[in-house]
Design a protein around this motif. Structure first.
Motif, PDB file in Angstrom:
ATOM      1  N   ARG A   1       8.136  21.090 -32.199  1.00  0.00           N
ATOM      2  CA  ARG A   1       7.220  20.190 -31.489  1.00  0.00           C
ATOM      3  C   ARG A   1       6.359  19.401 -32.477  1.00  0.00           C
ATOM      4  O   ARG A   1       6.149  18.196 -32.322  1.00  0.00           O
ATOM      5  N   ALA A   2       5.864  20.084 -33.518  1.00  0.00           N
ATOM      6  CA  ALA A   2       5.032  19.403 -34.517  1.00  0.00           C
ATOM      7  C   ALA A   2       5.834  18.337 -35.259  1.00  0.00           C
ATOM      8  O   ALA A   2       5.330  17.243 -35.531  1.00  0.00           O
ATOM      9  N   VAL A   3       7.095  18.645 -35.567  1.00  0.00           N
ATOM     10  CA  VAL A   3       7.935  17.699 -36.310  1.00  0.00           C
ATOM     11  C   VAL A   3       8.237  16.467 -35.466  1.00  0.00           C
ATOM     12  O   VAL A   3       8.101  15.335 -35.932  1.00  0.00           O
ATOM     13  N   THR A   4       8.647  16.673 -34.221  1.00  0.00           N
ATOM     14  CA  THR A   4       8.995  15.518 -33.379  1.00  0.00           C
ATOM     15  C   THR A   4       7.758  14.689 -33.043  1.00  0.00           C
ATOM     16  O   THR A   4       7.828  13.463 -32.973  1.00  0.00           O
ATOM     17  N   ALA A   5       6.607  15.347 -32.873  1.00  0.00           N
ATOM     18  CA  ALA A   5       5.368  14.601 -32.619  1.00  0.00           C
ATOM     19  C   ALA A   5       5.005  13.766 -33.844  1.00  0.00           C
ATOM     20  O   ALA A   5       4.634  12.592 -33.712  1.00  0.00           O
TER      21      ALA A   5
ATOM     22  N   LEU B   1      13.055  12.750 -39.585  1.00  0.00           N
ATOM     23  CA  LEU B   1      12.574  14.084 -39.218  1.00  0.00           C
ATOM     24  C   LEU B   1      12.182  14.890 -40.452  1.00  0.00           C
ATOM     25  O   LEU B   1      11.179  15.613 -40.431  1.00  0.00           O
ATOM     26  N   PHE B   2      12.949  14.769 -41.542  1.00  0.00           N
ATOM     27  CA  PHE B   2      12.607  15.478 -42.780  1.00  0.00           C
ATOM     28  C   PHE B   2      11.253  15.003 -43.311  1.00  0.00           C
ATOM     29  O   PHE B   2      10.412  15.813 -43.712  1.00  0.00           O
ATOM     30  N   HIS B   3      11.053  13.692 -43.323  1.00  0.00           N
ATOM     31  CA  HIS B   3       9.778  13.157 -43.821  1.00  0.00           C
ATOM     32  C   HIS B   3       8.618  13.621 -42.936  1.00  0.00           C
ATOM     33  O   HIS B   3       7.531  13.935 -43.441  1.00  0.00           O
ATOM     34  N   ALA B   4       8.858  13.673 -41.640  1.00  0.00           N
ATOM     35  CA  ALA B   4       7.824  14.155 -40.725  1.00  0.00           C
ATOM     36  C   ALA B   4       7.498  15.618 -41.004  1.00  0.00           C
ATOM     37  O   ALA B   4       6.328  16.013 -41.034  1.00  0.00           O
ATOM     38  N   ALA B   5       8.532  16.425 -41.233  1.00  0.00           N
ATOM     39  CA  ALA B   5       8.316  17.846 -41.531  1.00  0.00           C
ATOM     40  C   ALA B   5       7.518  18.006 -42.822  1.00  0.00           C
ATOM     41  O   ALA B   5       6.624  18.858 -42.908  1.00  0.00           O
ATOM     42  N   GLU B   6       7.815  17.188 -43.816  1.00  0.00           N
ATOM     43  CA  GLU B   6       7.077  17.257 -45.080  1.00  0.00           C
ATOM     44  C   GLU B   6       5.608  16.908 -44.874  1.00  0.00           C
ATOM     45  O   GLU B   6       4.722  17.538 -45.465  1.00  0.00           O
TER      46      GLU B   6
ATOM     47  N   ALA C   1      21.573  22.231 -34.588  1.00  0.00           N
ATOM     48  CA  ALA C   1      21.909  23.286 -33.623  1.00  0.00           C
ATOM     49  C   ALA C   1      20.655  23.960 -33.066  1.00  0.00           C
ATOM     50  O   ALA C   1      20.575  24.260 -31.871  1.00  0.00           O
ATOM     51  N   ASP C   2      19.686  24.209 -33.923  1.00  0.00           N
ATOM     52  CA  ASP C   2      18.424  24.810 -33.509  1.00  0.00           C
ATOM     53  C   ASP C   2      17.399  24.515 -34.604  1.00  0.00           C
ATOM     54  O   ASP C   2      17.709  23.844 -35.596  1.00  0.00           O
ATOM     55  N   PHE C   3      16.190  25.023 -34.446  1.00  0.00           N
ATOM     56  CA  PHE C   3      15.150  24.687 -35.419  1.00  0.00           C
ATOM     57  C   PHE C   3      15.439  25.299 -36.786  1.00  0.00           C
ATOM     58  O   PHE C   3      15.150  24.683 -37.821  1.00  0.00           O
ATOM     59  N   ASP C   4      16.018  26.499 -36.814  1.00  0.00           N
ATOM     60  CA  ASP C   4      16.373  27.088 -38.112  1.00  0.00           C
ATOM     61  C   ASP C   4      17.447  26.263 -38.809  1.00  0.00           C
ATOM     62  O   ASP C   4      17.450  26.162 -40.041  1.00  0.00           O
ATOM     63  N   ASP C   5      18.348  25.666 -38.044  1.00  0.00           N
ATOM     64  CA  ASP C   5      19.345  24.771 -38.634  1.00  0.00           C
ATOM     65  C   ASP C   5      18.651  23.548 -39.241  1.00  0.00           C
ATOM     66  O   ASP C   5      18.997  23.112 -40.350  1.00  0.00           O
ATOM     67  N   PHE C   6      17.675  23.015 -38.540  1.00  0.00           N
ATOM     68  CA  PHE C   6      16.900  21.893 -39.081  1.00  0.00           C
ATOM     69  C   PHE C   6      16.205  22.293 -40.380  1.00  0.00           C
ATOM     70  O   PHE C   6      16.263  21.568 -41.386  1.00  0.00           O
ATOM     71  N   LEU C   7      15.551  23.454 -40.369  1.00  0.00           N
ATOM     72  CA  LEU C   7      14.842  23.900 -41.568  1.00  0.00           C
ATOM     73  C   LEU C   7      15.805  24.129 -42.729  1.00  0.00           C
ATOM     74  O   LEU C   7      15.493  23.799 -43.880  1.00  0.00           O
TER      75      LEU C   7
ATOM     76  N   ALA D   1       7.052  12.675 -36.110  1.00  0.00           N
ATOM     77  CA  ALA D   1       8.061  11.617 -36.275  1.00  0.00           C
ATOM     78  C   ALA D   1       7.977  10.581 -35.167  1.00  0.00           C
ATOM     79  O   ALA D   1       8.641   9.544 -35.244  1.00  0.00           O
ATOM     80  N   ASP D   2       7.201  10.885 -34.135  1.00  0.00           N
ATOM     81  CA  ASP D   2       7.042   9.988 -32.992  1.00  0.00           C
ATOM     82  C   ASP D   2       8.383   9.734 -32.299  1.00  0.00           C
ATOM     83  O   ASP D   2       8.746   8.595 -32.012  1.00  0.00           O
ATOM     84  N   VAL D   3       9.108  10.831 -32.065  1.00  0.00           N
ATOM     85  CA  VAL D   3      10.374  10.757 -31.338  1.00  0.00           C
ATOM     86  C   VAL D   3      10.330  11.760 -30.193  1.00  0.00           C
ATOM     87  O   VAL D   3       9.507  12.671 -30.178  1.00  0.00           O
ATOM     88  N   ALA D   4      11.239  11.613 -29.260  1.00  0.00           N
ATOM     89  CA  ALA D   4      11.326  12.547 -28.133  1.00  0.00           C
ATOM     90  C   ALA D   4      11.667  13.939 -28.636  1.00  0.00           C
ATOM     91  O   ALA D   4      12.344  14.109 -29.655  1.00  0.00           O
ATOM     92  N   LYS D   5      11.213  14.956 -27.914  1.00  0.00           N
ATOM     93  CA  LYS D   5      11.421  16.339 -28.341  1.00  0.00           C
ATOM     94  C   LYS D   5      12.892  16.689 -28.483  1.00  0.00           C
ATOM     95  O   LYS D   5      13.272  17.501 -29.334  1.00  0.00           O
ATOM     96  N   GLY D   6      13.739  16.073 -27.653  1.00  0.00           N
ATOM     97  CA  GLY D   6      15.152  16.418 -27.688  1.00  0.00           C
ATOM     98  C   GLY D   6      15.915  15.834 -28.872  1.00  0.00           C
ATOM     99  O   GLY D   6      17.047  16.241 -29.140  1.00  0.00           O
ATOM    100  N   VAL D   7      15.299  14.887 -29.596  1.00  0.00           N
ATOM    101  CA  VAL D   7      16.007  14.234 -30.707  1.00  0.00           C
ATOM    102  C   VAL D   7      16.401  15.246 -31.777  1.00  0.00           C
ATOM    103  O   VAL D   7      17.528  15.237 -32.275  1.00  0.00           O
ATOM    104  N   LEU D   8      15.485  16.134 -32.113  1.00  0.00           N
ATOM    105  CA  LEU D   8      15.786  17.125 -33.151  1.00  0.00           C
ATOM    106  C   LEU D   8      16.974  17.982 -32.738  1.00  0.00           C
ATOM    107  O   LEU D   8      17.876  18.242 -33.537  1.00  0.00           O
ATOM    108  N   HIS D   9      17.007  18.393 -31.476  1.00  0.00           N
ATOM    109  CA  HIS D   9      18.073  19.292 -31.017  1.00  0.00           C
ATOM    110  C   HIS D   9      19.389  18.560 -30.750  1.00  0.00           C
ATOM    111  O   HIS D   9      20.423  19.202 -30.600  1.00  0.00           O
ATOM    112  N   ARG D  10      19.364  17.245 -30.721  1.00  0.00           N
ATOM    113  CA  ARG D  10      20.619  16.493 -30.638  1.00  0.00           C
ATOM    114  C   ARG D  10      21.327  16.451 -31.984  1.00  0.00           C
ATOM    115  O   ARG D  10      22.541  16.302 -32.049  1.00  0.00           O
ATOM    116  N   HIS D  11      20.570  16.564 -33.059  1.00  0.00           N
ATOM    117  CA  HIS D  11      21.134  16.434 -34.401  1.00  0.00           C
ATOM    118  C   HIS D  11      21.241  17.755 -35.152  1.00  0.00           C
ATOM    119  O   HIS D  11      21.893  17.821 -36.194  1.00  0.00           O
TER     120      HIS D  11
END
Length: 198
Positions: A33-37, A14-19, A51-57, A39-49
């Motif tokens: 949505r842009a990151v998961t697309a 996911l980090f590499h996809a965001a970059e 807490a929210d998008f700001d946590d991911f960032l 990374a070619d993963v389901a939209k829920g994958v990011l939120h499973r790992h």
């Protein structure tokens, strides 16, 4: 997505996809949505790992800060080798790669993200970069390669500010002209390098 994939692997994917999104489309296009697309993963994958998008960032920025910590160790170890200017130019070019420049903009414009990753006063990434350069310059001062009374914090701040402006002035995919960085570094450190000989 296959089961049994380690958490760290998913995070890095996911980090590499965001970059890649940052490099291609800029900070404004960075969404879950842009990151998961990308990374070619389901939209829920990011939120499973996360807490929210700001946590991911925030974790994306912390990952970049970990790389910066590694760079700081290598730069400090380089004190006494090559010239001071050569070490600084190499460090600044590595530091201000297009992803870091984009992440710096992201941190600057997203208050919630800045709050989550703040580890010291100032802007995350740039603050740690200033500390890296200040510590390196102090090490060079101890070896007599710059003036012993050099204000390393102010020098580091000048180097970071000028390098950031040079980097931000270029398109995301365009590498800056190394000659511009060399000229800037030579100008900023000229006095402390010259006074070491007096």
């Amino acid at each position: 997505m296959p089961t049994g994939v380690h958490l760290r692997d998913v995070r890095q994917q996911l980090f590499h996809a965001a970059e890649r999104v940052l490099l291609r489309d800029g900070p404004g296009a960075l969404t879950s949505r842009a990151v998961t697309a990308e990374a070619d993963v389901a939209k829920g994958v990011l939120h499973r790992h996360f807490a929210d998008f700001d946590d991911f960032l925030a974790e994306l920025v912390r990952d970049r800060l970990a790389r910066l910590a590694d760079q700081a160790v290598l730069l400090h170890a380089a004190a006494g080798t090559r010239s001071v200017a050569q070490n600084l130019v190499a460090a600044l070019i590595e530091l201000f790669d297009p992803v870091t420049v984009a992440l710096t903009s992201l941190v600057f414009f997203r208050d919630e993200l800045r709050t989550r990753v703040r580890t010291d006063s100032g802007l995350p990434i740039l603050t740690e970069a200033r500390t890296m350069l200040s510590n390196y310059l102090s090490a060079e001062g101890e070896q007599g390669r710059i003036a012993p009374d050099a204000d390393t914090n102010s020098l580091a701040l000048s180097l970071i500010g000028a390098a950031h402006l040079l980097s931000a002035d270029h398109r995301r995919k365009t590498l800056r002209d190394h000659k511009d960085v060399e000229k800037m570094v030579d100008t900023i450190i000229a006095d402390v390098v010259q006074r070491r000989l007096l």
